[in-house]
Design a protein around this motif. Structure first.
Motif, PDB file in Angstrom:
ATOM      1  N   VAL A 169       0.831  -1.206   0.000  1.00  0.00           N
ATOM      2  CA  VAL A 169       0.000   0.000   0.000  1.00  0.00           C
ATOM      3  C   VAL A 169       0.872   1.264   0.000  1.00  0.00           C
ATOM      4  CG1 VAL A 169      -1.851   1.228   1.198  1.00  0.00           C
ATOM      5  CG2 VAL A 169      -1.795  -1.257   1.239  1.00  0.00           C
ATOM      6  N   GLY A 170       1.955   1.236   0.761  1.00  0.00           N
ATOM      7  CA  GLY A 170       2.830   2.396   0.815  1.00  0.00           C
ATOM      8  C   GLY A 170       3.476   2.702  -0.527  1.00  0.00           C
ATOM      9  N   SER A 171       3.920   1.668  -1.242  1.00  0.00           N
ATOM     10  CA  SER A 171       4.522   1.878  -2.561  1.00  0.00           C
ATOM     11  C   SER A 171       3.502   2.455  -3.533  1.00  0.00           C
ATOM     12  CB  SER A 171       5.088   0.562  -3.101  1.00  0.00           C
ATOM     13  OG  SER A 171       6.147   0.092  -2.295  1.00  0.00           O
ATOM     14  N   ALA A 172       2.257   1.984  -3.434  1.00  0.00           N
ATOM     15  CA  ALA A 172       1.199   2.515  -4.297  1.00  0.00           C
ATOM     16  C   ALA A 172       0.953   3.991  -3.993  1.00  0.00           C
ATOM     17  CB  ALA A 172      -0.087   1.716  -4.115  1.00  0.00           C
ATOM     18  N   ALA A 173       0.976   4.358  -2.718  1.00  0.00           N
ATOM     19  CA  ALA A 173       0.767   5.758  -2.340  1.00  0.00           C
ATOM     20  C   ALA A 173       1.897   6.645  -2.872  1.00  0.00           C
ATOM     21  CB  ALA A 173       0.662   5.880  -0.825  1.00  0.00           C
ATOM     22  N   VAL A 174       3.125   6.152  -2.803  1.00  0.00           N
ATOM     23  CA  VAL A 174       4.264   6.915  -3.324  1.00  0.00           C
ATOM     24  C   VAL A 174       4.124   7.106  -4.834  1.00  0.00           C
ATOM     25  CG1 VAL A 174       6.757   6.858  -3.719  1.00  0.00           C
ATOM     26  CG2 VAL A 174       5.840   6.238  -1.479  1.00  0.00           C
ATOM     27  N   ARG A 175       3.745   6.044  -5.542  1.00  0.00           N
ATOM     28  CA  ARG A 175       3.561   6.166  -6.993  1.00  0.00           C
ATOM     29  C   ARG A 175       2.446   7.153  -7.323  1.00  0.00           C
ATOM     30  NH1 ARG A 175       4.243   0.526  -6.665  1.00  0.00           N
ATOM     31  NH2 ARG A 175       1.992   0.183  -6.830  1.00  0.00           N
ATOM     32  N   ALA A 176       1.335   7.063  -6.605  1.00  0.00           N
ATOM     33  CA  ALA A 176       0.208   7.963  -6.855  1.00  0.00           C
ATOM     34  C   ALA A 176       0.595   9.415  -6.591  1.00  0.00           C
ATOM     35  CB  ALA A 176      -0.982   7.568  -5.981  1.00  0.00           C
ATOM     36  N   ALA A 177       1.370   9.654  -5.557  1.00  0.00           N
ATOM     37  CA  ALA A 177       1.810  11.012  -5.248  1.00  0.00           C
ATOM     38  C   ALA A 177       2.691  11.560  -6.368  1.00  0.00           C
ATOM     39  CB  ALA A 177       2.547  11.036  -3.918  1.00  0.00           C
ATOM     40  N   GLY A 178       3.552  10.705  -6.908  1.00  0.00           N
ATOM     41  CA  GLY A 178       4.434  11.136  -7.977  1.00  0.00           C
ATOM     42  C   GLY A 178       3.701  11.440  -9.273  1.00  0.00           C
ATOM     43  N   LEU A 179       2.567  10.787  -9.490  1.00  0.00           N
ATOM     44  CA  LEU A 179       1.791  10.986 -10.713  1.00  0.00           C
ATOM     45  C   LEU A 179       0.785  12.122 -10.613  1.00  0.00           C
ATOM     46  CD1 LEU A 179       1.065   7.222 -11.533  1.00  0.00           C
ATOM     47  CD2 LEU A 179       2.572   8.748 -12.822  1.00  0.00           C
ATOM     48  N   ALA A 180       0.472  12.556  -9.408  1.00  0.00           N
ATOM     49  CA  ALA A 180      -0.577  13.560  -9.205  1.00  0.00           C
ATOM     50  C   ALA A 180      -0.121  14.945  -9.661  1.00  0.00           C
ATOM     51  CB  ALA A 180      -0.979  13.597  -7.735  1.00  0.00           C
ATOM     52  N   ASP A 181      -1.071  15.723 -10.148  1.00  0.00           N
ATOM     53  CA  ASP A 181      -0.817  17.109 -10.547  1.00  0.00           C
ATOM     54  C   ASP A 181      -0.732  17.968  -9.285  1.00  0.00           C
ATOM     55  OD1 ASP A 181      -0.868  19.715 -11.434  1.00  0.00           O
ATOM     56  OD2 ASP A 181      -2.772  19.546 -12.504  1.00  0.00           O
TER      57      ASP A 181
ATOM     58  N   THR B   1     -10.204  16.345   1.749  1.00  0.00           N
ATOM     59  CA  THR B   1      -9.946  15.433   2.855  1.00  0.00           C
ATOM     60  C   THR B   1     -10.315  16.133   4.153  1.00  0.00           C
ATOM     61  OG1 THR B   1      -8.278  14.051   3.985  1.00  0.00           O
ATOM     62  CG2 THR B   1      -7.512  16.143   3.095  1.00  0.00           C
ATOM     63  N   GLN B   2     -10.926  15.416   5.068  1.00  0.00           N
ATOM     64  CA  GLN B   2     -11.271  15.952   6.385  1.00  0.00           C
ATOM     65  C   GLN B   2     -12.022  17.291   6.280  1.00  0.00           C
ATOM     66  OE1 GLN B   2      -7.879  15.962   9.042  1.00  0.00           O
ATOM     67  NE2 GLN B   2      -7.174  13.968   8.333  1.00  0.00           N
ATOM     68  N   ASP B   3     -12.968  17.342   5.350  1.00  0.00           N
ATOM     69  CA  ASP B   3     -13.794  18.533   5.159  1.00  0.00           C
ATOM     70  C   ASP B   3     -12.987  19.763   4.760  1.00  0.00           C
ATOM     71  OD1 ASP B   3     -16.178  17.174   5.797  1.00  0.00           O
ATOM     72  OD2 ASP B   3     -15.806  17.464   7.942  1.00  0.00           O
ATOM     73  N   LYS B   4     -11.816  19.558   4.179  1.00  0.00           N
ATOM     74  CA  LYS B   4     -10.993  20.651   3.675  1.00  0.00           C
ATOM     75  C   LYS B   4     -10.687  20.393   2.198  1.00  0.00           C
ATOM     76  CE  LYS B   4      -8.505  21.453   8.051  1.00  0.00           C
ATOM     77  NZ  LYS B   4      -8.968  20.326   8.856  1.00  0.00           N
ATOM     78  N   VAL B   5     -10.441  21.464   1.468  1.00  0.00           N
ATOM     79  CA  VAL B   5      -9.981  21.361   0.092  1.00  0.00           C
ATOM     80  C   VAL B   5      -8.576  21.964   0.029  1.00  0.00           C
ATOM     81  CG1 VAL B   5     -10.353  22.078  -2.299  1.00  0.00           C
ATOM     82  CG2 VAL B   5     -12.316  21.478  -0.860  1.00  0.00           C
ATOM     83  N   LEU B   6      -7.631  21.168  -0.446  1.00  0.00           N
ATOM     84  CA  LEU B   6      -6.240  21.595  -0.553  1.00  0.00           C
ATOM     85  C   LEU B   6      -5.731  21.290  -1.955  1.00  0.00           C
ATOM     86  CD1 LEU B   6      -6.518  19.778   2.354  1.00  0.00           C
ATOM     87  CD2 LEU B   6      -4.288  20.807   2.707  1.00  0.00           C
ATOM     88  N   THR B   7      -4.663  21.972  -2.359  1.00  0.00           N
ATOM     89  CA  THR B   7      -3.965  21.531  -3.552  1.00  0.00           C
ATOM     90  C   THR B   7      -3.216  20.247  -3.205  1.00  0.00           C
ATOM     91  OG1 THR B   7      -1.928  22.735  -3.060  1.00  0.00           O
ATOM     92  CG2 THR B   7      -3.629  23.901  -4.342  1.00  0.00           C
ATOM     93  N   VAL B   8      -2.934  19.461  -4.223  1.00  0.00           N
ATOM     94  CA  VAL B   8      -2.149  18.240  -4.003  1.00  0.00           C
ATOM     95  C   VAL B   8      -0.799  18.582  -3.387  1.00  0.00           C
ATOM     96  CG1 VAL B   8      -0.877  16.415  -5.217  1.00  0.00           C
ATOM     97  CG2 VAL B   8      -3.287  16.840  -5.764  1.00  0.00           C
ATOM     98  N   ALA B   9      -0.179  19.661  -3.859  1.00  0.00           N
ATOM     99  CA  ALA B   9       1.126  20.048  -3.322  1.00  0.00           C
ATOM    100  C   ALA B   9       1.060  20.320  -1.828  1.00  0.00           C
ATOM    101  CB  ALA B   9       1.646  21.282  -4.063  1.00  0.00           C
ATOM    102  N   ASP B  10       0.036  21.060  -1.375  1.00  0.00           N
ATOM    103  CA  ASP B  10      -0.082  21.361   0.049  1.00  0.00           C
ATOM    104  C   ASP B  10      -0.410  20.107   0.849  1.00  0.00           C
ATOM    105  OD1 ASP B  10       0.612  24.028   0.241  1.00  0.00           O
ATOM    106  OD2 ASP B  10      -1.396  24.744  -0.192  1.00  0.00           O
ATOM    107  N   TYR B  11      -1.276  19.262   0.291  1.00  0.00           N
ATOM    108  CA  TYR B  11      -1.622  18.027   0.990  1.00  0.00           C
ATOM    109  C   TYR B  11      -0.390  17.150   1.180  1.00  0.00           C
ATOM    110  CZ  TYR B  11      -3.447  13.345   1.790  1.00  0.00           C
ATOM    111  OH  TYR B  11      -3.678  12.097   2.306  1.00  0.00           O
ATOM    112  N   LEU B  12       0.411  17.004   0.144  1.00  0.00           N
ATOM    113  CA  LEU B  12       1.597  16.149   0.251  1.00  0.00           C
ATOM    114  C   LEU B  12       2.655  16.774   1.163  1.00  0.00           C
ATOM    115  CD1 LEU B  12       1.905  14.814  -3.404  1.00  0.00           C
ATOM    116  CD2 LEU B  12       0.959  13.648  -1.395  1.00  0.00           C
ATOM    117  N   THR B  13       2.730  18.099   1.189  1.00  0.00           N
ATOM    118  CA  THR B  13       3.643  18.755   2.124  1.00  0.00           C
ATOM    119  C   THR B  13       3.259  18.418   3.569  1.00  0.00           C
ATOM    120  OG1 THR B  13       4.129  20.585   0.633  1.00  0.00           O
ATOM    121  CG2 THR B  13       4.467  20.992   2.980  1.00  0.00           C
ATOM    122  N   ALA B  14       1.965  18.448   3.847  1.00  0.00           N
ATOM    123  CA  ALA B  14       1.493  18.063   5.183  1.00  0.00           C
ATOM    124  C   ALA B  14       1.854  16.620   5.483  1.00  0.00           C
ATOM    125  CB  ALA B  14      -0.017  18.275   5.287  1.00  0.00           C
ATOM    126  N   TYR B  15       1.791  15.769   4.475  1.00  0.00           N
ATOM    127  CA  TYR B  15       2.086  14.362   4.724  1.00  0.00           C
ATOM    128  C   TYR B  15       3.576  14.072   4.826  1.00  0.00           C
ATOM    129  CZ  TYR B  15      -1.607  11.156   5.623  1.00  0.00           C
ATOM    130  OH  TYR B  15      -2.559  10.430   6.287  1.00  0.00           O
TER     131      TYR B  15
END
Length: 208
Positions: free
Chosen positions: A95-107, A114-128
Motif C-alpha cells: 500500500v505504501g509503494s502505491a501511495a508513493v507512486r500515486a503522489a508522484g503521478l498527481a498534478d 480530505t477531512q472537510d478541507k480542500v487543498l492543492t495536491v502540493a499542500d496536501y503532500l507537504t502536510a504528509y
C-alpha cells in the motif's frame, strides 16, 4: 520509511515506538492506514476553491491523545491480527509503494478533498511529509540500529512545522530535535528553552 520498516528484524516489532502506548507493530499498522488515506485523498478530486494550505491542514490539539479515540484503540487490535511481522511488512510495502507512486503521478496544482478541507495536491503532500517524518522518528525512537529519516526529508518537515508554528526554530537545533521538541516528543533542555525564546511558551504543537 518503507525501506526502514522492511529492514526491521521481527523482534523489533514488539519494541515500544515513539507513540505513547503503541508498539512498533502498532505504528506500522497505523502507517498502513495513513497510506490508504493518501490513496483515497488523491482519488477524491474537488471542484470547490481551496479552503486550507499545508499548515491549515493541521488541527492543534490542546491535550495529547489519550488513546480513547476509537480508531486509536482499534490499531493495536488490528496490528495483533496480522500475527507474523512479515504480513505487516508485506502490506505496508504494497500500500505504501502505491501511495508513493500515486503522489508522484498527481498534478501538484490539482485540488483534493480530505477531512472537510480542500487543498492543492502540493499542500496536501507537504502536510504528509511532516506526518511521515514524525512517524519515522517514532518508528526508530527505541531502535538505535534502524535507519533514521533522510536529512533532506527532515529539512522539508522542519520547514512545514515552522509554517504551522508561524516561527522558525533556532538554527542550533538539529532538524530531528526541532521536530521532536516542537511536537512534544521530547522536552527541551533548559538551554534549548532559552534559545527558543517566546516560541517555547507555545510548544508543544500537538498536531491532530
Amino acid at each position: 520509511m518503507l525501506d526502514a520498516v522492511a529492514g526491521l528484524p521481527d523482534e523489533d516489532f514488539a519494541q515500544p515506538s515513539g507513540c505513547t502506548g503503541w508498539l512498533v507493530r502498532d505504528l506500522v499498522c497505523h502507517l498502513v492506514i495513513d497510506a490508504q488515506d493518501v490513496l483515497i485523498t488523491l482519488a477524491t478530486p474537488a471542484d470547490e476553491p481551496v479552503t486550507a494550505d499545508a499548515p491549515g491542514y493541521w488541527e492543534l490539539l490542546t491535550e495529547p491523545p489519550s488513546g480513547d479515540d476509537p480508531l486509536d484503540a482499534l490499531i493495536p487490535r488490528l496490528a495483533a491480527a496480522y500475527g507474523e511481522p512479515r504480513w505487516l511488512k508485506h502490506h505496508i510495502d504494497d500500500v505504501g509503494s502505491a501511495a508513493v507512486r500515486a503522489a508522484g503521478l498527481a498534478d501538484p496544482a490539482a485540488r483534493v478533498r480530505t477531512q472537510d478541507k480542500v487543498l492543492t495536491v502540493a499542500d496536501y503532500l507537504t502536510a504528509y511529509v511532516l506526518e511521515g517524518s514524525l512517524h519515522h522518528l517514532d518508528l526508530v525512537a527505541h531502535l538505535p540500529a534502524a535507519p533514521q529519516p533522510p536529512a533532506d526529508t527532515l529539512a522539508v518537515a522542519r520547514t512545514a512545522l515552522e509554517a504551522v508554528a508561524g516561527a522558525a526554530f533556532p538554527a542550533s537545533l538539529r532538524d530531528a530535535d526541532a521536530l521532536r521538541i516542537g511536537t512534544g516528543r521530547r522536552a527541551p533542555t533548559p538551554a534549548q528553552t532559552a534559545e527558543l525564546g517566546d516560541l517555547a511558551a507555545r510548544l508543544p504543537l500537538r498536531l491532530g
